[in-house]
Design a protein around this motif. Structure first.
Motif, PDB file in Angstrom:
ATOM      1  N   ALA A   4       0.842  -1.201   0.000  1.00 15.70           N
ATOM      2  CA  ALA A   4       0.000   0.000   0.000  1.00 15.70           C
ATOM      3  C   ALA A   4       0.877   1.250   0.000  1.00 15.70           C
ATOM      4  CB  ALA A   4      -0.904   0.004   1.224  1.00 15.70           C
ATOM      5  N   PHE A   5       0.447   2.253  -0.753  1.00 13.31           N
ATOM      6  CA  PHE A   5       1.148   3.536  -0.738  1.00 13.31           C
ATOM      7  C   PHE A   5       0.635   4.372   0.428  1.00 13.31           C
ATOM      8  CE2 PHE A   5       1.332   8.060  -1.728  1.00 13.31           C
ATOM      9  CZ  PHE A   5       2.689   8.213  -1.966  1.00 13.31           C
ATOM     10  N   GLU A   6       1.537   4.935   1.191  1.00 18.01           N
ATOM     11  CA  GLU A   6       1.166   5.769   2.337  1.00 18.01           C
ATOM     12  C   GLU A   6       1.706   7.184   2.158  1.00 18.01           C
ATOM     13  OE1 GLU A   6      -0.812   4.675   4.541  1.00 18.01           O
ATOM     14  OE2 GLU A   6      -0.720   2.511   4.252  1.00 18.01           O
ATOM     15  N   PHE A   7       0.898   8.141   2.547  1.00 22.11           N
ATOM     16  CA  PHE A   7       1.296   9.546   2.482  1.00 22.11           C
ATOM     17  C   PHE A   7       1.729  10.012   3.867  1.00 22.11           C
ATOM     18  CE2 PHE A   7       0.339  14.072   2.936  1.00 22.11           C
ATOM     19  CZ  PHE A   7       1.048  14.584   1.864  1.00 22.11           C
ATOM     20  N   VAL A   8       2.940  10.496   3.974  1.00 21.08           N
ATOM     21  CA  VAL A   8       3.456  10.994   5.248  1.00 21.08           C
ATOM     22  C   VAL A   8       3.306  12.511   5.271  1.00 21.08           C
ATOM     23  CG1 VAL A   8       5.456  11.149   6.777  1.00 21.08           C
ATOM     24  CG2 VAL A   8       5.088   9.092   5.400  1.00 21.08           C
ATOM     25  N   ASP A   9       2.471  12.993   6.145  1.00 24.44           N
ATOM     26  CA  ASP A   9       2.192  14.427   6.261  1.00 24.44           C
ATOM     27  C   ASP A   9       3.136  15.034   7.297  1.00 24.44           C
ATOM     28  OD1 ASP A   9       1.200  16.935   6.353  1.00 24.44           O
ATOM     29  OD2 ASP A   9      -0.825  16.377   6.974  1.00 24.44           O
ATOM     30  N   PHE A  10       4.065  15.885   6.858  1.00 24.87           N
ATOM     31  CA  PHE A  10       5.025  16.507   7.767  1.00 24.87           C
ATOM     32  C   PHE A  10       4.435  17.716   8.487  1.00 24.87           C
ATOM     33  CE2 PHE A  10       7.706  13.926   5.234  1.00 24.87           C
ATOM     34  CZ  PHE A  10       8.873  13.701   5.945  1.00 24.87           C
ATOM     35  N   GLY A  11       3.347  18.255   7.992  1.00 24.16           N
ATOM     36  CA  GLY A  11       2.825  19.495   8.558  1.00 24.16           C
ATOM     37  C   GLY A  11       3.566  20.680   7.977  1.00 24.16           C
ATOM     38  N   HIS A  12       3.032  21.855   8.185  1.00 25.59           N
ATOM     39  CA  HIS A  12       3.625  23.047   7.576  1.00 25.59           C
ATOM     40  C   HIS A  12       4.796  23.600   8.370  1.00 25.59           C
ATOM     41  CE1 HIS A  12       0.938  24.788  10.611  1.00 25.59           C
ATOM     42  NE2 HIS A  12       1.698  25.869  10.556  1.00 25.59           N
ATOM     43  N   ASP A  13       5.011  23.122   9.599  1.00 27.79           N
ATOM     44  CA  ASP A  13       6.036  23.728  10.449  1.00 27.79           C
ATOM     45  C   ASP A  13       7.084  22.722  10.924  1.00 27.79           C
ATOM     46  OD1 ASP A  13       4.365  22.264  12.038  1.00 27.79           O
ATOM     47  OD2 ASP A  13       4.186  23.770  13.638  1.00 27.79           O
ATOM     48  N   CYS A  14       7.221  21.583  10.225  1.00 29.25           N
ATOM     49  CA  CYS A  14       8.146  20.540  10.676  1.00 29.25           C
ATOM     50  C   CYS A  14       9.042  20.069   9.533  1.00 29.25           C
ATOM     51  CB  CYS A  14       7.388  19.339  11.239  1.00 29.25           C
ATOM     52  SG  CYS A  14       6.454  19.678  12.745  1.00 29.25           S
ATOM     53  N   SER A  15      10.346  19.937   9.826  1.00 30.14           N
ATOM     54  CA  SER A  15      11.283  19.363   8.870  1.00 30.14           C
ATOM     55  C   SER A  15      11.323  17.850   8.981  1.00 30.14           C
ATOM     56  CB  SER A  15      12.696  19.922   9.099  1.00 30.14           C
ATOM     57  OG  SER A  15      12.719  21.315   8.956  1.00 30.14           O
ATOM     58  N   VAL A  89       8.933   6.345  15.439  1.00 34.23           N
ATOM     59  CA  VAL A  89       9.181   6.484  14.010  1.00 34.23           C
ATOM     60  C   VAL A  89       9.580   7.922  13.698  1.00 34.23           C
ATOM     61  CG1 VAL A  89       8.209   6.193  11.704  1.00 34.23           C
ATOM     62  CG2 VAL A  89       7.458   4.692  13.563  1.00 34.23           C
ATOM     63  N   VAL A  90      10.665   8.074  12.947  1.00 39.32           N
ATOM     64  CA  VAL A  90      11.108   9.395  12.486  1.00 39.32           C
ATOM     65  C   VAL A  90      11.133   9.367  10.971  1.00 39.32           C
ATOM     66  CG1 VAL A  90      12.932  11.135  12.538  1.00 39.32           C
ATOM     67  CG2 VAL A  90      12.537   9.681  14.551  1.00 39.32           C
ATOM     68  N   TRP A  91      10.305  10.204  10.325  1.00 40.50           N
ATOM     69  CA  TRP A  91      10.305  10.326   8.876  1.00 40.50           C
ATOM     70  C   TRP A  91      11.013  11.614   8.479  1.00 40.50           C
ATOM     71  CZ3 TRP A  91       5.071   9.140  10.717  1.00 40.50           C
ATOM     72  CH2 TRP A  91       4.691   7.820  10.485  1.00 40.50           C
ATOM     73  N   PHE A  92      11.791  11.558   7.411  1.00 35.55           N
ATOM     74  CA  PHE A  92      12.457  12.762   6.915  1.00 35.55           C
ATOM     75  C   PHE A  92      12.714  12.616   5.421  1.00 35.55           C
ATOM     76  CE2 PHE A  92      15.725   9.854   8.364  1.00 35.55           C
ATOM     77  CZ  PHE A  92      16.695   9.899   7.373  1.00 35.55           C
ATOM     78  N   ASP A  93      12.927  13.758   4.763  1.00 33.25           N
ATOM     79  CA  ASP A  93      13.111  13.799   3.317  1.00 33.25           C
ATOM     80  C   ASP A  93      14.591  13.813   2.979  1.00 33.25           C
ATOM     81  OD1 ASP A  93      12.134  14.294   0.534  1.00 33.25           O
ATOM     82  OD2 ASP A  93      13.226  16.165   0.832  1.00 33.25           O
ATOM     83  N   GLY A  94      15.004  12.952   2.036  1.00 31.94           N
ATOM     84  CA  GLY A  94      16.413  12.869   1.674  1.00 31.94           C
ATOM     85  C   GLY A  94      16.938  14.148   1.061  1.00 31.94           C
ATOM     86  N   ALA A  95      16.136  14.819   0.227  1.00 28.75           N
ATOM     87  CA  ALA A  95      16.575  16.062  -0.393  1.00 28.75           C
ATOM     88  C   ALA A  95      16.834  17.127   0.661  1.00 28.75           C
ATOM     89  CB  ALA A  95      15.526  16.544  -1.391  1.00 28.75           C
ATOM     90  N   TRP A  96      16.027  17.139   1.716  1.00 25.84           N
ATOM     91  CA  TRP A  96      16.228  18.091   2.811  1.00 25.84           C
ATOM     92  C   TRP A  96      17.567  17.837   3.502  1.00 25.84           C
ATOM     93  CZ3 TRP A  96      16.241  16.460   8.048  1.00 25.84           C
ATOM     94  CH2 TRP A  96      16.394  17.493   8.969  1.00 25.84           C
ATOM     95  N   VAL A  97      17.887  16.570   3.741  1.00 26.59           N
ATOM     96  CA  VAL A  97      19.158  16.237   4.386  1.00 26.59           C
ATOM     97  C   VAL A  97      20.325  16.691   3.522  1.00 26.59           C
ATOM     98  CG1 VAL A  97      20.667  14.323   5.043  1.00 26.59           C
ATOM     99  CG2 VAL A  97      18.293  14.327   5.773  1.00 26.59           C
ATOM    100  N   ARG A  98      20.243  16.465   2.213  1.00 24.20           N
ATOM    101  CA  ARG A  98      21.351  16.844   1.334  1.00 24.20           C
ATOM    102  C   ARG A  98      21.506  18.363   1.261  1.00 24.20           C
ATOM    103  NH1 ARG A  98      18.755  12.463  -1.304  1.00 24.20           N
ATOM    104  NH2 ARG A  98      20.049  10.582  -1.228  1.00 24.20           N
ATOM    105  N   ARG A  99      20.393  19.093   1.256  1.00 24.84           N
ATOM    106  CA  ARG A  99      20.477  20.564   1.273  1.00 24.84           C
ATOM    107  C   ARG A  99      21.108  21.041   2.570  1.00 24.84           C
ATOM    108  NH1 ARG A  99      15.156  20.244  -0.744  1.00 24.84           N
ATOM    109  NH2 ARG A  99      14.326  20.855   1.291  1.00 24.84           N
ATOM    110  N   LEU A 100      20.756  20.389   3.675  1.00 29.47           N
ATOM    111  CA  LEU A 100      21.322  20.753   4.968  1.00 29.47           C
ATOM    112  C   LEU A 100      22.831  20.535   4.971  1.00 29.47           C
ATOM    113  CD1 LEU A 100      20.841  21.556   7.962  1.00 29.47           C
ATOM    114  CD2 LEU A 100      20.572  19.109   8.444  1.00 29.47           C
ATOM    115  N   ALA A 101      23.267  19.410   4.398  1.00 32.28           N
ATOM    116  CA  ALA A 101      24.696  19.122   4.353  1.00 32.28           C
ATOM    117  C   ALA A 101      25.442  20.108   3.456  1.00 32.28           C
ATOM    118  CB  ALA A 101      24.921  17.690   3.879  1.00 32.28           C
TER     119      ALA A 101
END
Length: 317
Positions: A4-15, A89-101
């Motif tokens: 099943a495909f799941e949508f992870v909602d980060f919210g507007h104020d969370c990285s 559970v901690v969800w995060f976006d890979g593109a965000w991590v690379r921009r941070l680095a």
């Protein structure tokens, strides 16, 4: 069995998105999503399914799952029956991590962690206990405090050894694509293996595609992938076979042929070497678990607000 495909909602104020899941028993919920997922499992024992990897897990199990790789945990007992089973559970976006680095070179190690996690990573005993030391901050009501805790945990994990879990490209071609960190020559070889694994693949053919000599290809491949060309090809083939074993009822002989093995005997031998079980036993792992969860009472009826099917989200929008 389609994940099943799941949508992870980060919210507007969370990285990062943190979810503290507590329930009587962790059910078999085969799913995938576009986010990276770091999961610490507490007070639970059972089976962990990451792509085509099936393994037992216990206290303080800590795993990093890459985007779009199907996964689930399925418990068979609690360690302490008086307490609920839990998953942090901690969800995060890979593109965000690379921009941070890119902006903060202090976090360059996180990019290496993502590269290593292409097939999922299980961290050694002790890593989960170290993550528990950060739970007060990780479960804070303040997004900034949760972010600081998540970065500290990921930075710490980037320094630790870990065991890869799934086969390359297990279940989804996206997960097997070159990471962008391999040289172009190796990336061309990986792409060729990904599309032609069901056919005989000679080292001379791969070397020609890469523009390297056979000796140089063998050396560079082992340096960047950590294994020989032949073993990598077999892992890709086994990953494809695992998908057919769970998604279809095709006979083992047909699966062997479509996965690139010359005969069923060779397929069974290679499969047992990689998975420590026969193909039929592997298929039974998924079938039996699904039947057990269908008969489980009471049923799990609630899901995390941050892990919702895209279809339901669109209906509300």
């Amino acid at each position: 069995m389609k994940a099943a495909f799941e949508f992870v909602d980060f919210g507007h104020d969370c990285s990062v998105r943190v979810y503290h899941r507590q329930l009587r028993r962790i059910p078999f919920e085969w799913h995938h999503h576009p986010a990276y997922e770091l999961t610490l499992t507490l007070n639970s024992q059972g089976k962990r399914y990451i792509g085509d990897s099936v393994a037992s897990y216990g206290a303080d199990d800590l795993v990093l799952v890459p985007p779009n790789l199907p996964h689930t945990w399925a418990s068979n007992r609690s360690i302490d029956d008086s307490q609920p089973e839990a998953a942090i559970v901690v969800w995060f976006d890979g593109a965000w991590v690379r921009r941070l680095a890119d902006i903060c070179p202090e976090y360059n190690g996180l990019c290496d962690l993502l590269r290593r996690a292409a097939c999922g990573l299980a961290f050694a005993d002790g890593a989960g206990a170290r993550m528990r030391d950060h739970l007060d901050r990780l479960l804070s009501a303040t997004p900034r405090e949760r972010l600081h805790a998540a970065l500290d945990i990921l930075d710490f994990l980037s320094t630790l050894p870990a065991t890869p879990l799934a086969s390359p490209s297990a279940f989804d071609a996206k997960t097997g694509a070159p990471s962008g960190h391999e040289p172009d020559q190796i990336s061309r070889v990986l792409a060729l293996i990904e599309t032609q694994f069901a056919r005989p693949l000679r080292l001379s053919t791969l070397a020609k595609a890469s523009g390297l000599s056979e000796r140089s290809l063998t050396r560079h491949f082992t340096q960047h992938l950590g294994e020989s060309v032949g073993r990598y090809i077999n892992r890709v083939r086994i990953g494809h076979a695992c998908r057919m074993l769970t998604d279809t009822q095709a006979p083992v002989s047909v699966i062997a042929m479509r996965s690139g093995f010359p005969n069923a005997a060779n397929f069974n031998r290679q499969f047992r070497a990689f998975k420590e079980m026969t193909p039929l036993d592997y298929r039974r792992q998924f079938t039996d678990t699904r039947q057990d969860d269908e008969s489980m009472s009471p049923k799990l009826t609630e899901r995390s607000p941050s892990l919702q099917p895209m279809k339901k989200r669109r209906r509300r929008d």
